[in-house]
Design a protein around this motif. Sequence first.
Motif, PDB file in Angstrom:
ATOM      1  N   ASN A  79       3.157  -0.185   6.212  1.00  0.00           N
ATOM      2  CA  ASN A  79       2.904   0.202   4.827  1.00  0.00           C
ATOM      3  C   ASN A  79       3.355   1.642   4.631  1.00  0.00           C
ATOM      4  O   ASN A  79       3.481   2.401   5.589  1.00  0.00           O
ATOM      5  N   PHE A  80       3.573   2.031   3.409  1.00  0.00           N
ATOM      6  CA  PHE A  80       4.004   3.386   3.107  1.00  0.00           C
ATOM      7  C   PHE A  80       2.751   4.249   2.942  1.00  0.00           C
ATOM      8  O   PHE A  80       2.374   4.617   1.839  1.00  0.00           O
ATOM      9  N   SER A  81       2.115   4.533   4.083  1.00  0.00           N
ATOM     10  CA  SER A  81       0.847   5.258   4.062  1.00  0.00           C
ATOM     11  C   SER A  81       0.801   6.286   5.182  1.00  0.00           C
ATOM     12  O   SER A  81       1.541   6.194   6.164  1.00  0.00           O
ATOM     13  N   LEU A  82      -0.098   7.239   5.031  1.00  0.00           N
ATOM     14  CA  LEU A  82      -0.273   8.264   6.050  1.00  0.00           C
ATOM     15  C   LEU A  82      -0.748   7.658   7.376  1.00  0.00           C
ATOM     16  O   LEU A  82      -0.366   8.119   8.446  1.00  0.00           O
TER      17      LEU A  82
ATOM     18  N   GLY B 257      -6.552   1.661  -5.850  1.00  0.00           N
ATOM     19  CA  GLY B 257      -7.374   2.242  -4.794  1.00  0.00           C
ATOM     20  C   GLY B 257      -7.558   3.740  -4.920  1.00  0.00           C
ATOM     21  O   GLY B 257      -6.789   4.437  -5.596  1.00  0.00           O
ATOM     22  N   LYS B 258      -8.558   4.240  -4.228  1.00  0.00           N
ATOM     23  CA  LYS B 258      -8.937   5.661  -4.265  1.00  0.00           C
ATOM     24  C   LYS B 258      -7.764   6.581  -3.928  1.00  0.00           C
ATOM     25  O   LYS B 258      -7.571   7.610  -4.570  1.00  0.00           O
ATOM     26  N   TYR B 259      -6.993   6.226  -2.920  1.00  0.00           N
ATOM     27  CA  TYR B 259      -5.898   7.090  -2.479  1.00  0.00           C
ATOM     28  C   TYR B 259      -4.579   6.753  -3.168  1.00  0.00           C
ATOM     29  O   TYR B 259      -3.769   7.632  -3.441  1.00  0.00           O
ATOM     30  N   GLU B 260      -4.359   5.478  -3.434  1.00  0.00           N
ATOM     31  CA  GLU B 260      -3.090   5.044  -3.990  1.00  0.00           C
ATOM     32  C   GLU B 260      -2.947   5.355  -5.475  1.00  0.00           C
ATOM     33  O   GLU B 260      -1.875   5.720  -5.943  1.00  0.00           O
ATOM     34  N   HIS B 261      -4.043   5.204  -6.229  1.00  0.00           N
ATOM     35  CA  HIS B 261      -3.956   5.355  -7.687  1.00  0.00           C
ATOM     36  C   HIS B 261      -3.359   6.704  -8.121  1.00  0.00           C
ATOM     37  O   HIS B 261      -2.482   6.718  -8.994  1.00  0.00           O
ATOM     38  N   PRO B 262      -3.776   7.831  -7.539  1.00  0.00           N
ATOM     39  CA  PRO B 262      -3.173   9.107  -7.970  1.00  0.00           C
ATOM     40  C   PRO B 262      -1.660   9.154  -7.718  1.00  0.00           C
ATOM     41  O   PRO B 262      -0.917   9.743  -8.507  1.00  0.00           O
ATOM     42  N   GLU B 263      -1.206   8.533  -6.649  1.00  0.00           N
ATOM     43  CA  GLU B 263       0.225   8.561  -6.349  1.00  0.00           C
ATOM     44  C   GLU B 263       1.006   7.640  -7.284  1.00  0.00           C
ATOM     45  O   GLU B 263       2.097   7.987  -7.737  1.00  0.00           O
ATOM     46  N   ILE B 264       0.440   6.479  -7.585  1.00  0.00           N
ATOM     47  CA  ILE B 264       1.064   5.579  -8.561  1.00  0.00           C
ATOM     48  C   ILE B 264       1.122   6.283  -9.919  1.00  0.00           C
ATOM     49  O   ILE B 264       2.141   6.246 -10.619  1.00  0.00           O
ATOM     50  N   GLN B 265       0.041   6.943 -10.285  1.00  0.00           N
ATOM     51  CA  GLN B 265      -0.014   7.684 -11.552  1.00  0.00           C
ATOM     52  C   GLN B 265       1.031   8.800 -11.574  1.00  0.00           C
ATOM     53  O   GLN B 265       1.701   9.008 -12.585  1.00  0.00           O
ATOM     54  N   GLN B 266       1.198   9.497 -10.463  1.00  0.00           N
ATOM     55  CA  GLN B 266       2.194  10.584 -10.370  1.00  0.00           C
ATOM     56  C   GLN B 266       3.601  10.033 -10.598  1.00  0.00           C
ATOM     57  O   GLN B 266       4.401  10.638 -11.326  1.00  0.00           O
TER      58      GLN B 266
ATOM     59  N   SER C 247       0.833  -1.195   0.000  1.00  0.00           N
ATOM     60  CA  SER C 247       0.000   0.000   0.000  1.00  0.00           C
ATOM     61  C   SER C 247       0.876   1.256   0.000  1.00  0.00           C
ATOM     62  O   SER C 247       1.703   1.435   0.885  1.00  0.00           O
ATOM     63  N   LEU C 248       0.666   2.100  -0.980  1.00  0.00           N
ATOM     64  CA  LEU C 248       1.455   3.329  -1.128  1.00  0.00           C
ATOM     65  C   LEU C 248       0.515   4.532  -1.158  1.00  0.00           C
ATOM     66  O   LEU C 248      -0.149   4.792  -2.155  1.00  0.00           O
ATOM     67  N   HIS C 249       0.451   5.219  -0.020  1.00  0.00           N
ATOM     68  CA  HIS C 249      -0.302   6.471   0.057  1.00  0.00           C
ATOM     69  C   HIS C 249       0.421   7.382   1.048  1.00  0.00           C
ATOM     70  O   HIS C 249       0.014   7.559   2.185  1.00  0.00           O
TER      71      HIS C 249
ATOM     72  N   LEU D 125       8.181   1.369 -12.567  1.00  0.00           N
ATOM     73  CA  LEU D 125       7.403   0.573 -11.629  1.00  0.00           C
ATOM     74  C   LEU D 125       6.580  -0.459 -12.378  1.00  0.00           C
ATOM     75  O   LEU D 125       6.261  -0.270 -13.552  1.00  0.00           O
ATOM     76  N   VAL D 126       6.289  -1.544 -11.686  1.00  0.00           N
ATOM     77  CA  VAL D 126       5.349  -2.531 -12.189  1.00  0.00           C
ATOM     78  C   VAL D 126       4.272  -2.700 -11.135  1.00  0.00           C
ATOM     79  O   VAL D 126       4.501  -2.528  -9.939  1.00  0.00           O
ATOM     80  N   VAL D 127       3.084  -3.039 -11.611  1.00  0.00           N
ATOM     81  CA  VAL D 127       1.936  -3.254 -10.752  1.00  0.00           C
ATOM     82  C   VAL D 127       1.433  -4.652 -11.027  1.00  0.00           C
ATOM     83  O   VAL D 127       1.200  -5.011 -12.182  1.00  0.00           O
ATOM     84  N   GLY D 128       1.296  -5.461  -9.966  1.00  0.00           N
ATOM     85  CA  GLY D 128       0.847  -6.824 -10.198  1.00  0.00           C
ATOM     86  C   GLY D 128       0.515  -7.567  -8.928  1.00  0.00           C
ATOM     87  O   GLY D 128       0.262  -6.982  -7.878  1.00  0.00           O
ATOM     88  N   THR D 129       0.534  -8.883  -9.065  1.00  0.00           N
ATOM     89  CA  THR D 129       0.234  -9.782  -7.957  1.00  0.00           C
ATOM     90  C   THR D 129       1.510 -10.541  -7.609  1.00  0.00           C
ATOM     91  O   THR D 129       2.592 -10.122  -7.982  1.00  0.00           O
ATOM     92  N   SER D 130       1.349 -11.651  -6.922  1.00  0.00           N
ATOM     93  CA  SER D 130       2.495 -12.520  -6.685  1.00  0.00           C
ATOM     94  C   SER D 130       2.302 -13.788  -7.501  1.00  0.00           C
ATOM     95  O   SER D 130       1.221 -14.046  -8.027  1.00  0.00           O
ATOM     96  N   GLN D 131       3.324 -14.586  -7.589  1.00  0.00           N
ATOM     97  CA  GLN D 131       3.241 -15.810  -8.372  1.00  0.00           C
ATOM     98  C   GLN D 131       2.243 -16.808  -7.787  1.00  0.00           C
ATOM     99  O   GLN D 131       1.695 -17.629  -8.505  1.00  0.00           O
TER     100      GLN D 131
END
Length: 163
Positions: A117-120, A71-80, A40-42, A88-94
């Motif tokens: 997590n890297f969140s507020l 997610g609502k909060y994470e998507h704008p930061e990933i987009q930035q 989680s990155l926010h 960066l890559v976005v995915g799941t695990s094997q």
Amino acid sequence: MSLSTKAQIHTFFSPDDDTQKVFLDFIRSTKQHLRIAIYSLHLPPLVDELIQLHRSGVDIALVCDHSQAEGKYEHPEIQQLHVAGVPLVVGTSQKHKIMHHKFTVKDKVSVESGSWNFSLSASQESNYFDVVESTDRATLFLSKWQEMWNWISKNEPQLENRV
């Protein structure tokens, strides 16, 4: 994979310690190389630091979980990060539907890992992370990070299109 090594370890607990400050100072001290795997990155100050480091020539790349990246909060930061050209890559695990790791490898020597997590909100909740100074540990985590990057890049390109 397992590892037994002598290392210098520093452990931080939230909310008792100022984990956000400690973590951001850890990131800011990166000289050449930074690899992140995060569920989680926010954390806007982190996004700003990553973009600044990237622009200054530091080799940065991230592996992010797809369910959180959308997610609502994470998507704008990933987009930035994506717009700024941060790899960066976005995915799941094997073997599971989420990539739940939370770790950072700095300059191929220092590893930050734990439940934080890297969140507020992470610094307000009961979480922890360790910073371990060990090239052996860094090598182990970099190997796992590269394995995830390669697998997601090869097997889940459709998730990249959502960034």
